[in-house]
Design a protein around this motif. Structure first.
Motif, PDB file in Angstrom:
ATOM      1  N   ILE A 143      90.009  14.115  37.793  1.00 30.49           N
ATOM      2  CA  ILE A 143      91.411  14.309  38.148  1.00 30.49           C
ATOM      3  C   ILE A 143      91.949  15.486  37.343  1.00 30.49           C
ATOM      4  CG2 ILE A 143      93.739  13.328  38.186  1.00 30.49           C
ATOM      5  CD1 ILE A 143      91.868  11.968  40.144  1.00 30.49           C
ATOM      6  N   ARG A 144      92.433  16.509  38.026  1.00 32.37           N
ATOM      7  CA  ARG A 144      92.979  17.696  37.378  1.00 32.37           C
ATOM      8  C   ARG A 144      94.496  17.720  37.547  1.00 32.37           C
ATOM      9  NH1 ARG A 144      88.941  18.121  34.527  1.00 32.37           N
ATOM     10  NH2 ARG A 144      87.044  18.871  35.461  1.00 32.37           N
ATOM     11  N   VAL A 145      95.175  18.008  36.464  1.00 34.09           N
ATOM     12  CA  VAL A 145      96.634  18.083  36.481  1.00 34.09           C
ATOM     13  C   VAL A 145      97.041  19.534  36.726  1.00 34.09           C
ATOM     14  CG1 VAL A 145      98.753  17.671  35.165  1.00 34.09           C
ATOM     15  CG2 VAL A 145      96.786  16.143  34.880  1.00 34.09           C
ATOM     16  N   ARG A 146      97.839  19.748  37.756  1.00 34.29           N
ATOM     17  CA  ARG A 146      98.277  21.096  38.145  1.00 34.29           C
ATOM     18  C   ARG A 146      99.740  21.334  37.794  1.00 34.29           C
ATOM     19  NH1 ARG A 146      98.814  22.433  42.987  1.00 34.29           N
ATOM     20  NH2 ARG A 146      98.236  24.581  42.666  1.00 34.29           N
ATOM     21  N   LEU A 147     100.271  20.576  36.850  1.00 35.25           N
ATOM     22  CA  LEU A 147     101.675  20.686  36.505  1.00 35.25           C
ATOM     23  C   LEU A 147     102.035  22.095  36.042  1.00 35.25           C
ATOM     24  CD1 LEU A 147     104.453  19.461  36.135  1.00 35.25           C
ATOM     25  CD2 LEU A 147     103.701  18.559  33.927  1.00 35.25           C
ATOM     26  N   GLY A 148     101.197  22.707  35.238  1.00 38.33           N
ATOM     27  CA  GLY A 148     101.454  24.064  34.764  1.00 38.33           C
ATOM     28  C   GLY A 148     101.540  25.062  35.905  1.00 38.33           C
ATOM     29  N   VAL A 149     100.687  24.900  36.898  1.00 37.04           N
ATOM     30  CA  VAL A 149     100.688  25.785  38.066  1.00 37.04           C
ATOM     31  C   VAL A 149     101.988  25.619  38.846  1.00 37.04           C
ATOM     32  CG1 VAL A 149      99.547  26.278  40.266  1.00 37.04           C
ATOM     33  CG2 VAL A 149      98.170  25.755  38.244  1.00 37.04           C
TER      34      VAL A 149
END
Length: 67
Positions: free
Chosen positions: A3-9
């Motif tokens: 699971i990768r968090v893309r919040l920064g993107v």
């Protein structure tokens, strides 16, 4: 972890500062930073809901499954 968090993107795409998001959601900037880095083991649905409401996005925009 797949699971990768893309919040920064998503923050960058919307030109939103982490400080502003953390303040709106009601979490510390340190905890938000850990979430952005994917270094948390979980996130409350209430927190996820507040993030999505502020960023006008869906949970799937923030989280990705990568095999």
């Amino acid at each position: 972890m797949p699971i990768r968090v893309r919040l920064g993107v998503v923050l960058a795409e919307r030109n939103v500062r982490s400080k502003d998001l953390a303040e709106h959601v009601g979490i510390t900037e340190a905890n938000l930073s850990l979430l952005k880095q994917g270094k948390v083991k979980g996130v409350r649905f209430e927190t996820l809901e507040r993030i999505c409401r502020f960023l006008n996005c869906q949970p799937g925009d923030l989280l990705r499954y990568e095999d």
